[in-house]
Design a protein around this motif. Structure first.
Motif, mmCIF file in Angstrom:
data_model
loop_
_atom_site.group_PDB
_atom_site.id
_atom_site.type_symbol
_atom_site.label_atom_id
_atom_site.label_comp_id
_atom_site.label_asym_id
_atom_site.label_seq_id
_atom_site.Cartn_x
_atom_site.Cartn_y
_atom_site.Cartn_z
ATOM 1 N N GLY A 8 26.965 -26.551 4.174
ATOM 2 C CA GLY A 8 28.104 -27.369 4.734
ATOM 3 C C GLY A 8 28.190 -28.698 3.960
ATOM 4 O O GLY A 8 29.334 -28.928 3.874
ATOM 5 N N ALA A 9 27.072 -29.337 3.386
ATOM 6 C CA ALA A 9 27.199 -30.337 2.644
ATOM 7 C C ALA A 9 27.997 -29.801 1.326
ATOM 8 O O ALA A 9 28.719 -30.722 0.802
ATOM 9 N N LEU A 10 27.806 -28.590 0.661
ATOM 10 C CA LEU A 10 28.489 -28.198 -0.465
ATOM 11 C C LEU A 10 29.981 -28.154 -0.174
ATOM 12 O O LEU A 10 31.052 -28.571 -0.846
ATOM 13 N N HIS A 11 30.243 -27.690 1.094
ATOM 14 C CA HIS A 11 31.649 -27.354 1.508
ATOM 15 C C HIS A 11 32.441 -28.824 1.660
ATOM 16 O O HIS A 11 33.409 -29.063 1.233
ATOM 17 N N ASP A 12 31.511 -29.817 2.285
ATOM 18 C CA ASP A 12 32.117 -31.245 2.408
ATOM 19 C C ASP A 12 32.378 -31.704 1.322
ATOM 20 O O ASP A 12 33.219 -32.519 1.085
ATOM 21 N N ALA A 13 31.631 -31.374 0.173
ATOM 22 C CA ALA A 13 31.877 -31.886 -1.260
ATOM 23 C C ALA A 13 32.987 -31.281 -1.863
ATOM 24 O O ALA A 13 33.164 -31.384 -3.226
ATOM 25 N N GLY A 14 33.737 -30.054 -1.385
ATOM 26 C CA GLY A 14 34.508 -29.727 -2.247
ATOM 27 C C GLY A 14 34.338 -28.268 -2.901
ATOM 28 O O GLY A 14 35.075 -27.804 -3.871
ATOM 29 N N TRP A 17 22.399 -15.440 4.956
ATOM 30 C CA TRP A 17 22.743 -16.452 4.482
ATOM 31 C C TRP A 17 24.606 -16.377 4.666
ATOM 32 O O TRP A 17 25.047 -17.457 4.743
ATOM 33 N N ILE A 18 25.211 -15.083 5.148
ATOM 34 C CA ILE A 18 26.305 -15.200 5.360
ATOM 35 C C ILE A 18 26.700 -15.970 6.641
ATOM 36 O O ILE A 18 27.433 -16.783 6.825
ATOM 37 N N GLY A 19 25.673 -15.802 7.435
ATOM 38 C CA GLY A 19 25.774 -16.764 8.769
ATOM 39 C C GLY A 19 25.539 -18.062 8.769
ATOM 40 O O GLY A 19 26.297 -18.822 9.209
ATOM 41 N N CYS A 20 25.038 -18.344 7.463
ATOM 42 C CA CYS A 20 24.696 -19.787 7.475
ATOM 43 C C CYS A 20 25.833 -20.329 6.463
ATOM 44 O O CYS A 20 26.167 -21.800 6.327
ATOM 45 N N GLY A 21 26.869 -19.591 5.938
ATOM 46 C CA GLY A 21 28.110 -20.244 5.498
ATOM 47 C C GLY A 21 28.175 -20.054 3.882
ATOM 48 O O GLY A 21 29.061 -20.480 3.187
ATOM 49 N N LEU A 22 27.499 -19.189 3.343
ATOM 50 C CA LEU A 22 27.302 -18.929 2.040
ATOM 51 C C LEU A 22 28.630 -18.033 1.497
ATOM 52 O O LEU A 22 29.296 -17.286 2.129
ATOM 53 N N ARG A 44 23.014 -26.309 6.809
ATOM 54 C CA ARG A 44 23.164 -27.752 6.424
ATOM 55 C C ARG A 44 23.498 -27.837 5.136
ATOM 56 O O ARG A 44 24.559 -28.815 4.522
ATOM 57 N N LEU A 45 22.800 -27.145 4.244
ATOM 58 C CA LEU A 45 23.084 -27.117 2.558
ATOM 59 C C LEU A 45 24.342 -26.839 2.353
ATOM 60 O O LEU A 45 24.987 -27.248 1.578
#
Length: 222
Positions: free
Chosen positions: A172-178, A196-201, A169-170
């Motif tokens: 994802g929030a950063l990605h949503d913020a660009g 971390w990679i699986g979480c989207g880092l 979620r964290l």
């Protein structure tokens, strides 16, 4: 210094305290040891009265007041902001590392609540940065040291129970913020990197290549 405290919109409750109320012990300069110190004063006496704790305000205008001026000369450079001690570190700074590990076994509901409250602060900061400066800040640096010099602090199933969804979620929030998500972590975190990679880092900052085995990390993550 006073300038930093004013920009962040807070005043320490006592010397060497940060805005979360954690009190830092730093080496005596006369010792010749220079480092950031470590938190010795943990403001949470227990995990059953979290509503009584004065949580920092992520929406305080003063927190973002200096950024516009800093961006003025950025041009086409890659721009980063940072929020250290982001999730796990902030949790054990608040409550104490040994007590937090015990609570994961004995008080999991309260640990989940603590994690949600710390996470909500960081996600809200990301949201504020997104709507205020979208497209002008490109990376968000965070820190969570996750290992000893031998292995990760907790076993992977427990790590997933408390942290996998929250890092997802964290990030994802950063990605949503660009912004790209950058994670620094010390210790032997070889098994955690894949999580971390699986979480989207997007980027991991590792400063112990000999401890990790840089060839192994290359094989795992290249």
């Amino acid at each position: 210094g006073v300038g930093i405290q004013s920009a962040a919109g807070w005043t320490p409750v006592q010397p060497d305290a940060d805005e979360w109320g954690c009190v830092w012990h730093k080496p005596d300069p006369a010792s010749g040891i220079v480092n950031m110190g470590q938190p010795k004063g943990h403001p949470l006496a227990d995990l059953d009265h979290l509503d009584a704790y004065p949580w920092p305000d992520p929406h305080d205008e003063n927190r973002y007041a200096a950024i516009e001026g800093a961006l003025a000369g950025a041009g086409d450079k890659y721009v980063m902001v940072g929020l250290g001690f982001t999730l796990f570190e902030r949790m054990h700074y608040l409550y104490g590392m040994d007590r937090l590990f015990v609570a994961m076994y004995e008080q999991p509901r309260q640990v989940h609540e603590l994690a949600e409250r710390v996470l909500s602060f960081v996600v809200a900061v990301a949201g504020e940065l997104g709507w205020r400066f979208h497209g002008r800040i490109h990376g968000f640096g965070m820190t969570d040291d996750w290992g000893t010099q031998v292995t990760h602090f907790i076993q992977i199933p427990m790590w997933r129970e408390f942290f996998a969804d929250r890092y997802t979620r964290l990030f994802g929030a950063l990605h949503d913020a660009g912004m790209h998500a950058w994670m620094h972590s010390c210790g032997h975190v070889n098994e955690i990197i894949g999580e971390w990679i699986g979480c989207g880092l997007d980027v991991v900052n590792l400063q112990q290549p000999r401890n990790l085995g840089i060839e192994e990390i290359g094989r795992r993550c290249a």
